[in-house]
Design a protein around this motif. Structure first.
Motif, PDB file in Angstrom:
ATOM      1  N   LYS A 273       0.816  -1.213   0.000  1.00 40.13           N
ATOM      2  CA  LYS A 273       0.000   0.000   0.000  1.00 40.13           C
ATOM      3  C   LYS A 273       0.858   1.276   0.000  1.00 40.13           C
ATOM      4  O   LYS A 273       0.381   2.352  -0.367  1.00 40.13           O
ATOM      5  CB  LYS A 273      -0.920   0.005   1.223  1.00 40.13           C
ATOM      6  N   LYS A 274       2.121   1.162   0.378  1.00 39.44           N
ATOM      7  CA  LYS A 274       3.002   2.324   0.346  1.00 39.44           C
ATOM      8  C   LYS A 274       3.377   2.726  -1.079  1.00 39.44           C
ATOM      9  O   LYS A 274       3.877   3.822  -1.292  1.00 39.44           O
ATOM     10  CB  LYS A 274       4.280   2.023   1.137  1.00 39.44           C
ATOM     11  N   ARG A 275       3.129   1.825  -2.015  1.00 39.25           N
ATOM     12  CA  ARG A 275       3.545   2.075  -3.408  1.00 39.25           C
ATOM     13  C   ARG A 275       2.373   2.477  -4.299  1.00 39.25           C
ATOM     14  O   ARG A 275       2.491   2.463  -5.535  1.00 39.25           O
ATOM     15  CB  ARG A 275       4.192   0.808  -3.988  1.00 39.25           C
ATOM     16  N   VAL A 276       1.266   2.882  -3.716  1.00 37.73           N
ATOM     17  CA  VAL A 276       0.114   3.281  -4.522  1.00 37.73           C
ATOM     18  C   VAL A 276      -0.515   4.537  -3.936  1.00 37.73           C
ATOM     19  O   VAL A 276      -0.555   4.719  -2.713  1.00 37.73           O
ATOM     20  CB  VAL A 276      -0.931   2.139  -4.617  1.00 37.73           C
ATOM     21  N   GLY A 277      -0.971   5.422  -4.825  1.00 38.68           N
ATOM     22  CA  GLY A 277      -1.625   6.655  -4.402  1.00 38.68           C
ATOM     23  C   GLY A 277      -2.712   7.035  -5.399  1.00 38.68           C
ATOM     24  O   GLY A 277      -2.989   6.295  -6.352  1.00 38.68           O
ATOM     25  N   VAL A 278      -3.317   8.200  -5.226  1.00 37.57           N
ATOM     26  CA  VAL A 278      -4.405   8.660  -6.090  1.00 37.57           C
ATOM     27  C   VAL A 278      -4.132  10.089  -6.543  1.00 37.57           C
ATOM     28  O   VAL A 278      -3.697  10.930  -5.749  1.00 37.57           O
ATOM     29  CB  VAL A 278      -5.750   8.604  -5.357  1.00 37.57           C
ATOM     30  N   CYS A 279      -4.377  10.329  -7.814  1.00 35.76           N
ATOM     31  CA  CYS A 279      -4.305  11.688  -8.384  1.00 35.76           C
ATOM     32  C   CYS A 279      -5.713  12.113  -8.755  1.00 35.76           C
ATOM     33  O   CYS A 279      -6.418  11.401  -9.489  1.00 35.76           O
ATOM     34  CB  CYS A 279      -3.404  11.684  -9.623  1.00 35.76           C
ATOM     35  N   LEU A 280      -6.139  13.267  -8.269  1.00 30.97           N
ATOM     36  CA  LEU A 280      -7.470  13.775  -8.579  1.00 30.97           C
ATOM     37  C   LEU A 280      -7.388  14.733  -9.753  1.00 30.97           C
ATOM     38  O   LEU A 280      -6.824  15.834  -9.629  1.00 30.97           O
ATOM     39  CB  LEU A 280      -8.062  14.473  -7.359  1.00 30.97           C
ATOM     40  N   ASP A 281      -7.934  14.317 -10.869  1.00 26.93           N
ATOM     41  CA  ASP A 281      -7.957  15.140 -12.071  1.00 26.93           C
ATOM     42  C   ASP A 281      -9.254  15.960 -12.035  1.00 26.93           C
ATOM     43  O   ASP A 281     -10.332  15.423 -12.165  1.00 26.93           O
ATOM     44  CB  ASP A 281      -7.910  14.259 -13.307  1.00 26.93           C
ATOM     45  N   THR A 282      -9.120  17.262 -11.894  1.00 25.71           N
ATOM     46  CA  THR A 282     -10.291  18.127 -11.781  1.00 25.71           C
ATOM     47  C   THR A 282     -10.807  18.599 -13.144  1.00 25.71           C
ATOM     48  O   THR A 282     -11.772  19.348 -13.221  1.00 25.71           O
ATOM     49  CB  THR A 282      -9.982  19.359 -10.917  1.00 25.71           C
ATOM     50  N   CYS A 283     -10.135  18.182 -14.226  1.00 21.78           N
ATOM     51  CA  CYS A 283     -10.549  18.619 -15.564  1.00 21.78           C
ATOM     52  C   CYS A 283     -11.613  17.723 -16.166  1.00 21.78           C
ATOM     53  O   CYS A 283     -12.139  18.007 -17.236  1.00 21.78           O
ATOM     54  CB  CYS A 283      -9.331  18.656 -16.508  1.00 21.78           C
ATOM     55  N   GLY A 284     -11.872  16.588 -15.550  1.00 17.68           N
ATOM     56  CA  GLY A 284     -12.860  15.662 -16.104  1.00 17.68           C
ATOM     57  C   GLY A 284     -14.232  16.236 -15.943  1.00 17.68           C
ATOM     58  O   GLY A 284     -15.164  15.971 -16.626  1.00 17.68           O
TER      59      GLY A 284
END
Length: 284
Positions: A273-284
């Motif tokens: 779990k230390k090797r995964v994250g989330v990027c929030l794309d606000t352009c969608g």
């Protein structure tokens, strides 16, 4: 009538006759001929002087050649040293506007055309405090490896411009689909994905952003999510430190990642779990 005295005859007036047209034409022709002769004489004299000058030059060349031949091997032609081409000046932070310093960094996706090291002055040009970039062509499966020079220049410029590697977020290829149900196509995507992670580690970048994938209408959402998680687990074992950042999507059609629930399920399937994250794309 014969007895009348005779009247004296008046002298006839002598009118000055105008020159005839033929005479004028002849005079003009003679003047033209005279000018032509003068011009011809000048041309001949000029040609003669040129010929004399040429002859003198040839005689001088012959003398020089004879001198060179009599000296034998003693005279050697001077070696011509090619001039070094002046390279472009190395960019300096002084050439760009000052950047703001704050906890929350603001930046943009920056062009890396000409080498990944070019992204750094391009970011400084707009005053970016952080930046994203492509580490290779985002529309090709195969790209040439990063050169040692490019890697060294990237690291050097990061230090020179005062950017932190944790504020750099590379973006993955648009071709990659780790959720593809077709094993052969998914493997092709995995190899392209893994190559990007290895490039991150080459330059010391710790984050990597990517689009999760799609069912392409060939499997269920659950099966596609499992394919994505399995691919991430393989990539994590093949690398050492890069955190894979899953980007949320608009969710159109068969695209995975359109809901937080789908993102959560991908993370649930990741072992480290230390090797995964989330990027929030606000352009969608």
């Amino acid at each position: 009538m014969s007895d009348l005295p005779s009247r004296p005859l008046k002298r006839a007036r002598t009118l000055k006759s105008e020159p005839s047209v033929d005479k004028l034409v002849k005079e003009e022709e003679s003047q033209v001929t005279l000018v032509a002769k003068e011009v011809s004489t000048l041309v001949i004299e000029s040609q003669a002087s040129t010929i004399v000058a040429t002859d003198e030059h040839e005689d001088k060349v012959k003398v020089e050649r004879s001198k060179s031949s009599t000296m034998g091997n003693e005279t050697k032609p001077k070696a011509t040293v090619p001039r070094k081409k002046k390279g472009a000046a190395e960019p300096s932070p002084d050439d760009f506007p000052p950047r703001a310093s704050r906890e929350w960094k603001v930046g943009a996706h920056i062009s890396a055309a000409g080498g990944i090291e070019q992204a750094i002055p391009n970011a400084a040009k707009i005053g970016a405090e952080a930046f994203a970039l492509f580490l290779k062509s985002q529309r090709q499966w195969n790209s040439k490896p990063l050169s040692k020079e490019s890697i060294a220049n990237f690291k050097s410029r990061m230090d020179t411009f005062g950017y932190d590697l944790k504020h750099v977020l590379p973006h993955g290829s648009y071709l990659v689909n780790l959720g593809n149900p077709d094993k052969e196509k998914r493997e092709k995507s995995y190899e392209c994905f893994l190559d990007d992670l290895q490039r991150c580690e080459q330059v010391g970048i710790g984050l990597y952003n990517f689009h999760p994938g799609s069912t392409v209408g060939g499997c269920t959402v659950e099966e596609s999510i499992k394919n994505i998680a399995d691919s991430l687990n393989r990539a994590h074992k093949a690398t050492s430190s890069v955190v894979t950042v899953v980007e949320n999507m608009a969710g159109a059609g068969n695209i995975i990642g359109g809901t937080f629930e789908q993102l959560a399920k991908i993370i649930d399937g990741v072992e480290d779990k230390k090797r995964v994250g989330v990027c929030l794309d606000t352009c969608g």
